[in-house]
Design a protein around this motif. Structure first.
Motif, mmCIF file in Angstrom:
data_model
loop_
_atom_site.group_PDB
_atom_site.id
_atom_site.type_symbol
_atom_site.label_atom_id
_atom_site.label_comp_id
_atom_site.label_asym_id
_atom_site.label_seq_id
_atom_site.Cartn_x
_atom_site.Cartn_y
_atom_site.Cartn_z
ATOM 1 N N GLU A 132 35.884 -26.562 23.977
ATOM 2 C CA GLU A 132 35.762 -25.196 22.994
ATOM 3 C C GLU A 132 36.605 -25.652 21.774
ATOM 4 O O GLU A 132 36.036 -25.213 20.376
ATOM 5 C CB GLU A 132 36.287 -24.228 23.525
ATOM 6 N N GLN A 133 37.690 -26.300 21.721
ATOM 7 C CA GLN A 133 38.525 -26.629 20.865
ATOM 8 C C GLN A 133 37.983 -27.580 19.997
ATOM 9 O O GLN A 133 38.095 -27.591 18.724
ATOM 10 C CB GLN A 133 40.049 -27.054 21.324
ATOM 11 N N PHE A 134 37.395 -28.544 20.372
ATOM 12 C CA PHE A 134 36.691 -29.676 19.795
ATOM 13 C C PHE A 134 35.532 -29.047 19.086
ATOM 14 O O PHE A 134 35.217 -29.591 17.885
ATOM 15 C CB PHE A 134 36.425 -30.802 20.846
ATOM 16 N N ALA A 135 34.796 -28.270 19.522
ATOM 17 C CA ALA A 135 33.562 -27.695 19.003
ATOM 18 C C ALA A 135 34.030 -26.800 17.894
ATOM 19 O O ALA A 135 33.196 -26.815 16.575
ATOM 20 C CB ALA A 135 32.938 -26.705 20.101
ATOM 21 N N GLN A 136 35.289 -26.271 17.742
ATOM 22 C CA GLN A 136 35.730 -25.501 16.641
ATOM 23 C C GLN A 136 36.077 -26.428 15.532
ATOM 24 O O GLN A 136 35.904 -26.121 14.453
ATOM 25 C CB GLN A 136 36.868 -24.656 16.964
ATOM 26 N N VAL A 137 36.700 -27.670 15.976
ATOM 27 C CA VAL A 137 36.829 -28.619 14.800
ATOM 28 C C VAL A 137 35.726 -29.235 14.233
ATOM 29 O O VAL A 137 35.666 -29.427 12.881
ATOM 30 C CB VAL A 137 37.768 -29.827 15.544
ATOM 31 N N ILE A 138 34.689 -29.319 14.867
ATOM 32 C CA ILE A 138 33.257 -29.828 14.291
ATOM 33 C C ILE A 138 32.760 -28.788 13.373
ATOM 34 O O ILE A 138 32.296 -29.003 12.437
ATOM 35 C CB ILE A 138 32.282 -30.153 15.464
ATOM 36 N N ARG A 139 32.661 -27.642 13.809
ATOM 37 C CA ARG A 139 32.397 -26.121 13.071
ATOM 38 C C ARG A 139 33.067 -26.374 11.765
ATOM 39 O O ARG A 139 32.286 -26.297 10.650
ATOM 40 C CB ARG A 139 32.376 -24.939 13.665
ATOM 41 N N ASP A 140 34.376 -26.526 11.915
ATOM 42 C CA ASP A 140 35.148 -26.405 10.524
ATOM 43 C C ASP A 140 34.844 -27.399 9.774
ATOM 44 O O ASP A 140 34.819 -27.488 8.467
ATOM 45 C CB ASP A 140 36.519 -26.143 10.862
ATOM 46 N N ASP A 141 34.895 -28.600 10.336
ATOM 47 C CA ASP A 141 34.797 -29.909 9.302
ATOM 48 C C ASP A 141 33.276 -30.224 8.962
ATOM 49 O O ASP A 141 32.983 -30.626 7.772
ATOM 50 C CB ASP A 141 35.294 -30.936 10.187
ATOM 51 N N ILE A 142 32.427 -29.412 9.427
ATOM 52 C CA ILE A 142 31.029 -29.824 8.836
ATOM 53 C C ILE A 142 31.019 -28.872 7.541
ATOM 54 O O ILE A 142 30.344 -29.353 6.615
ATOM 55 C CB ILE A 142 30.016 -29.049 9.976
ATOM 56 N N ALA A 143 31.739 -27.660 7.727
ATOM 57 C CA ALA A 143 31.664 -26.896 6.399
ATOM 58 C C ALA A 143 32.652 -27.218 5.442
ATOM 59 O O ALA A 143 32.318 -27.501 4.137
ATOM 60 C CB ALA A 143 32.269 -25.559 6.883
ATOM 61 N N ARG A 144 33.728 -27.763 5.722
ATOM 62 C CA ARG A 144 34.754 -28.700 4.704
ATOM 63 C C ARG A 144 34.299 -29.683 4.238
ATOM 64 O O ARG A 144 34.288 -29.706 2.923
ATOM 65 C CB ARG A 144 36.089 -28.864 5.649
ATOM 66 N N TRP A 145 33.894 -30.691 4.878
ATOM 67 C CA TRP A 145 33.214 -31.842 4.460
ATOM 68 C C TRP A 145 32.192 -31.685 3.589
ATOM 69 O O TRP A 145 31.694 -32.399 2.464
ATOM 70 C CB TRP A 145 33.052 -33.059 5.230
ATOM 71 N N GLY A 146 31.158 -30.811 4.102
ATOM 72 C CA GLY A 146 29.706 -30.361 3.436
ATOM 73 C C GLY A 146 29.994 -30.094 1.930
ATOM 74 O O GLY A 146 29.334 -30.350 1.036
ATOM 75 N N LYS A 147 31.092 -29.021 1.893
ATOM 76 C CA LYS A 147 31.422 -28.715 0.516
ATOM 77 C C LYS A 147 31.811 -29.969 -0.390
ATOM 78 O O LYS A 147 31.526 -30.071 -1.739
ATOM 79 C CB LYS A 147 32.769 -27.713 0.573
ATOM 80 N N ILE A 148 32.429 -30.965 -0.014
ATOM 81 C CA ILE A 148 33.177 -32.152 -0.682
ATOM 82 C C ILE A 148 31.976 -32.970 -1.024
ATOM 83 O O ILE A 148 31.887 -33.371 -2.058
ATOM 84 C CB ILE A 148 34.100 -32.748 -0.051
ATOM 85 N N VAL A 149 30.922 -33.020 -0.123
ATOM 86 C CA VAL A 149 29.768 -33.864 -0.154
ATOM 87 C C VAL A 149 29.005 -33.205 -1.461
ATOM 88 O O VAL A 149 28.593 -33.974 -2.324
ATOM 89 C CB VAL A 149 28.900 -33.842 0.806
ATOM 90 N N LYS A 150 28.872 -31.935 -1.338
ATOM 91 C CA LYS A 150 28.110 -31.274 -2.229
ATOM 92 C C LYS A 150 28.690 -31.245 -3.808
ATOM 93 O O LYS A 150 27.722 -31.755 -4.698
ATOM 94 C CB LYS A 150 27.969 -29.562 -1.969
ATOM 95 N N GLU A 151 29.856 -31.196 -4.053
ATOM 96 C CA GLU A 151 30.711 -31.365 -5.211
ATOM 97 C C GLU A 151 30.870 -32.854 -5.617
ATOM 98 O O GLU A 151 30.647 -32.838 -6.891
ATOM 99 C CB GLU A 151 32.310 -31.046 -4.886
ATOM 100 N N SER A 152 30.678 -33.658 -4.769
ATOM 101 C CA SER A 152 30.673 -35.089 -5.184
ATOM 102 C C SER A 152 29.410 -35.739 -5.630
ATOM 103 O O SER A 152 29.337 -36.582 -6.367
ATOM 104 C CB SER A 152 31.281 -36.087 -4.154
ATOM 105 N N GLY A 153 28.261 -34.960 -4.980
ATOM 106 C CA GLY A 153 26.997 -35.157 -5.596
ATOM 107 C C GLY A 153 26.294 -36.256 -5.034
ATOM 108 O O GLY A 153 25.305 -36.919 -5.199
ATOM 109 N N VAL A 154 27.120 -36.845 -3.834
ATOM 110 C CA VAL A 154 26.650 -38.004 -3.255
ATOM 111 C C VAL A 154 25.687 -37.806 -2.144
ATOM 112 O O VAL A 154 25.702 -36.652 -1.452
ATOM 113 C CB VAL A 154 27.622 -38.918 -2.691
ATOM 114 N N HIS A 155 24.445 -38.509 -2.042
ATOM 115 C CA HIS A 155 23.619 -38.281 -0.708
ATOM 116 C C HIS A 155 22.951 -39.567 -0.621
ATOM 117 O O HIS A 155 22.689 -40.403 -1.368
ATOM 118 C CB HIS A 155 22.692 -37.227 -1.255
#
Length: 322
Positions: free
Chosen positions: A297-320
Motif C-alpha cells: 500500500e505504501q508503494f502504491a501511494q509512492v506510485i500515485r504521487d510520483d505519476i502526478a509529480r513527474w507528469g507535471k514536470i513532463v508537461k512543463e518541459s514539453g518533451v514527449h
C-alpha cells in the motif's frame, strides 16, 4: 434450496482452492523481468535482492533481462503475464511513474495492470561539471545561466530520463534556463562533460563516482534531501539554497494485476526481511541506493504521487515520445 446449496459449496470450494494455492506457492521458479540490459544498476539490484530471498527461503528466481523502449517492453511483458505469482518485474521511476506521461501511447497502465509488491530502494542523482570548468558551485551554474540564458548546457543520458527531468525540475525551481543536450546513454556524455564540451551533467551517483574520486569531475550538488555517504562533502540542492528540493529514482517489485494477495504478502514479507540484512544494505549502498521496504500500500501511494509529480514536470518541459 438445492441451487443455493450448490452455490455455497462452490464458494467454499473456491476459497479452499485459493488458500491451498497460496500455501503451495511457489512450486516452481519465479521469473524476474529486468527491463534493462545485464550489468546495470537495475539488474544488480534485482539479482542481489532475489539472491538473498532465495538463500533464506529456498525459492528459485530466474532473471530475465528484457530491455527496450525505455523499459516499457519488459514492464508490458509482465503486465500481460498470467497473474499466478510466477512473474514479477523490477520497475523504477522512469517506466512506472514517468513514461505514462512521456509516451503518447503506452501499452500498459501501471496502476491498473500491475500490483505493487515492495519498494526496494531509491537513489539520488548528482549534478557534475568538469574539473577544469569555471563553475565551482551550484550557485556559479545558476548565476551563469542568469547572465546568459540558454547558453549553459546540461547533458543527460536521454530525453525523458529521470536525470533529464530532474534537470528540468531544477531549472523551474531556480528560475533559470539551461540548454538540454540529450545523449544515448552515459559514456559519450561523460566524455563531453570531462572535456568541457558541455558544462553540466545530471547522473546517477554510481555512474560518475569513480570520475569524481579521480578528479575528472567536480560534484556540485546531490538531488536528494540528504547527503550521500559516498559524497559526504557534496551539498544537497536544498543546502545549496533551494530548500525542499528532492528528486530521486526508486526501484520496486510489481506483479500482474490480479496476483493473489496472499502471494503478494509472502513476497513482500521476504523482501522486507532481506532488506534488513547488513550485507544487502551494503551492496545496495555500493550502487548508490538506500534500502527502503514497506507495505504494498505504501508503494502504491509512492506510485500515485510520483505519476502526478513527474507528469507535471513532463508537461512543463514539453518533451514527449511517440
Amino acid at each position: 434450496m438445492q441451487a443455493s446449496r450448490r452455490f455455497l459449496l462452490a464458494a467454499i470450494g473456491s476459497t479452499f482452492c485459493m488458500g491451498a494455492f497460496a500455501q503451495a506457492w511457489p512450486s516452481k521458479a519465479i521469473r524476474v523481468v529486468v527491463p534493462f540490459p545485464p550489468g546495470g544498476g537495475t539488474d544488480i539490484i534485482a539479482r542481489e535482492t532475489t539472491q538473498k530471498v532465495a538463500a533464506a527461503t529456498g525459492w528459485t528466481f530466474v532473471i530475465d533481462n528484457k530491455p527496450g523502449a525505455g523499459g516499457n517492453l519488459g514492464v508490458d511483458a509482465v503486465a500481460k503475464a498470467p497473474a499466478d505469482g510466477y512473474t514479477i518485474v523490477l520497475g523504477q521511476t522512469s517506466n512506472i511513474a514517468i513514461n505514462p506521461s512521456l509516451y503518447t501511447k503506452l501499452p500498459y497502465d501501471p496502476q491498473k495492470d500491475l500490483v505493487p509488491i515492495v519498494l526496494i530502494a531509491n537513489a539520488p542523482l548528482v549534478m557534475v561539471t568538469g574539473t577544469n570548468s569555471p563553475l565551482k558551485t551550484l550557485s556559479d551554474a545558476v548565476n551563469a545561466a542568469k547572465a546568459k540564458p540558454g547558453q549553459v548546457n546540461f547533458a543527460s543520458p536521454g530525453n525523458g530520463t529521470v536525470a533529464h527531468l530532474t534537470g528540468e525540475k531544477f531549472q523551474k525551481t531556480a528560475g533559470i534556463r539551461f540548454t538540454h543536450v540529450p545523449y544515448k546513454g552515459a559514456n559519450q556524455a561523460l566524455t563531453d562533460v570531462i572535456s568541457g564540451q558541455v558544462q553540466l551533467y545530471v547522473s546517477s551517483v554510481p555512474s560518475v563516482l569513480q570520475q569524481i574520486r579521480t578528479g575528472k569531475l567536480r560534484a556540485l550538488a546531490v538531488t536528494s534531501d540528504k547527503r550521500v555517504d559516498d559524497l559526504p562533502q557534496t551539498p544537497t540542492v536544498g543546502e545549496a539554497g533551494y530548500k525542499g528540493f528532492d528528486a530521486v529514482t526508486w526501484f520496486g517489485f510489481l506483479a500482474p494485476a490480479g496476483t493473489p494477495k496472499d502471494v503478494v504478502a509472502k513476497l513482500n514479507a521476504e523482501f522486507n526481511k532481506a532488506l534488513q540484512q547488513p550485507e544487502l544494505k551494503k551492496r545496495l549502498g555500493d550502487e548508490g541506493a538506500d534500502p527502503l521496504g514497506g507495505t504494498p500500500e505504501q508503494f502504491a501511494q509512492v506510485i500515485r504521487d510520483d505519476i502526478a509529480r513527474w507528469g507535471k514536470i513532463v508537461k512543463e518541459s514539453g518533451v514527449h515520445v511517440d
